[in-house]
Design an enzyme around this catalytic site. Structure first.
Site, PDB file in Angstrom:
ATOM      1  N   GLU A 134     -61.587  18.373  -2.142  1.00 44.60           N
ATOM      2  CA  GLU A 134     -60.975  17.928  -3.426  1.00 44.60           C
ATOM      3  C   GLU A 134     -61.918  17.312  -4.368  1.00 44.60           C
ATOM      4  O   GLU A 134     -61.336  16.237  -4.848  1.00 44.60           O
ATOM      5  CB  GLU A 134     -59.661  17.009  -3.044  1.00 44.60           C
ATOM      6  CG  GLU A 134     -58.730  17.788  -2.110  1.00 44.60           C
ATOM      7  CD  GLU A 134     -57.603  17.027  -1.655  1.00 44.60           C
ATOM      8  OE1 GLU A 134     -57.521  15.656  -1.987  1.00 44.60           O
ATOM      9  OE2 GLU A 134     -56.579  17.376  -0.951  1.00 44.60           O
ATOM     10  N   GLU A 241     -54.661  24.931   4.884  1.00 45.36           N
ATOM     11  CA  GLU A 241     -53.607  23.959   5.152  1.00 45.36           C
ATOM     12  C   GLU A 241     -52.377  24.474   4.660  1.00 45.36           C
ATOM     13  O   GLU A 241     -51.469  23.785   3.892  1.00 45.36           O
ATOM     14  CB  GLU A 241     -54.141  22.514   4.459  1.00 45.36           C
ATOM     15  CG  GLU A 241     -55.284  22.073   4.733  1.00 45.36           C
ATOM     16  CD  GLU A 241     -55.622  20.621   3.742  1.00 45.36           C
ATOM     17  OE1 GLU A 241     -54.787  20.267   3.392  1.00 45.36           O
ATOM     18  OE2 GLU A 241     -56.819  20.194   3.849  1.00 45.36           O
TER      19      GLU A 241
END
Ligand code: GLA
Length: 329
Positions: A134, A241
């Site tokens: 991220e 995810e």
């Protein structure tokens, strides 16, 4: 648990491993479900910086080890998650003893010690790492997310992390991992970042598309375009995810049960999504759900605390849902 149904990982054996996030509790409480349906694991939190390295000279590996042992014992692949992230990283990493900000040299040395110790420990177990998580900003205001890593190390913090990870385990596949990776604006930034790293021969082997979706967005078309664009870089892709919330992000209602429409839409999304993934089996080498079943999803506390969500393939009793049937048929 219903033991007569088809195993997920066996159903997809010719395509890609099917993984799930686990923690030191669910490897016990969800053991049957895990062993039957999944052949790859990711530690939900147990290998993050703050968990394994809470203070400068102290490492804590008990929980991470228990997950690694469970994977080994049950013949499952193991993904490493994650080495450099703005979240769940203890404050000490960025501070001197007197509370001031550390220098670039000190932070690089800390990152190197961390990566050598953690990657080194699981060298023979972990086949791929989410090296950086991220780092790209969602909004157009900045290219990178504004973090202490960026602030102290400068823009080459990403390549440093990949180089260190590669040195610590030259055999491991190294991934850049992010969410919202299928929306055009962020997708193009991720593409640009990885293209730049590849051009300069930084050891990066794949992009992890987290895949925290909901039943309305992203569209299949957006996902397909993102896969095509990333794949053109000649790297591997993984869904790292995966969960499909029944609520839009802004929807803060708390329903007692999902509506029929939600259940249908979710099954439909999962079905079509897996059809698409199968078409790209040459480039996709892993699909990991973020949790084995609805009773233990992080979405039961996010973005609304203590609200039941139903984002996965198995329900609170570990029974298969409509979405499960859609992807095994
Ligand atoms: C991000 C992180 C994961 C996890 C989820 C929420 O996607 O990469 O490790 O923390 O958020 O559970």
């Amino acid at each position: 648990m219903n033991t007569n149904i088809k195993s997920l990982w066996q159903t997809y054996e010719a395509y890609f491993p099917i993984g799930t996030a686990v923690n030191a509790t669910t490897i016990h409480t969800h053991k049957d479900l895990l062993v039957k349906h999944f052949n790859s694991l990711t530690a939900e939190n147990e290998m993050k910086f703050g968990e394994v390295h809470p203070a400068e000279n102290s490492y804590y590996f008990e929980k991470a080890d228990s997950i690694a042992e469970f994977a080994l014992k049950n013949n499952m692949k193991l993904r490493g998650h994650t080495l450099l992230w703005h979240g769940q990283t203890s404050d000490w990493v960025f501070k001197n003893g007197n509370g001031t900000k550390v220098s670039r040299e000190v932070l690089l040395k800390r990152l190197e010690d961390h990566i050598n110790t953690v990657v080194g420990r699981y060298k023979d177990r972990i086949y791929c790492w989410d090296v950086v998580n991220e780092a790209i900003e969602d909004k157009s205001s900045h290219f990178f997310r504004q973090t202490e890593w960026l602030d102290i190390l400068g823009e080459d913090f990403i390549e440093k992390a990949f180089q260190l990870a590669h040195k610590a385990d030259p055999k491991a596949m190294l991934f850049y991992n992010d969410y919202n990776a299928c929306y055009p604006e962020k997708r193009d930034k991720i593409y640009q970042l990885v293209r730049n790293l590849k051009e300069r021969e930084i050891p990066i082997h794949g992009i992890g598309l987290q895949g925290h979706f909901n039943i309305y967005t992203p569209t299949l078309e957006e996902i397909k375009q993102a896969i095509d664009k990333y794949a053109s870089l000649g790297i591997k892709l993984q869904i790292t995810e995966l969960d499909v919330s029944v609520y839009e992000f802004e929807d803060h209602r708390s329903l007692k049960m999902p509506t029929h429409e939600m259940i249908d839409k979710q099954a439909d999304f999962y079905g079509k999504f897996f059809e698409l993934l199968k078409e790209y089996k040459e480039v996709i080498n892993g699909v990991t759900f973020w949790g084995p079943s609805d009773d233990v999803t992080w979405l039961n506390d996010f973005p609304v605390y203590n609200r039941q969500n139903w984002p996965l393939l198995f329900d609170n009793q570990h029974q298969p849902k409509e979405a499960y049937w859609r992807i095994v048929q």
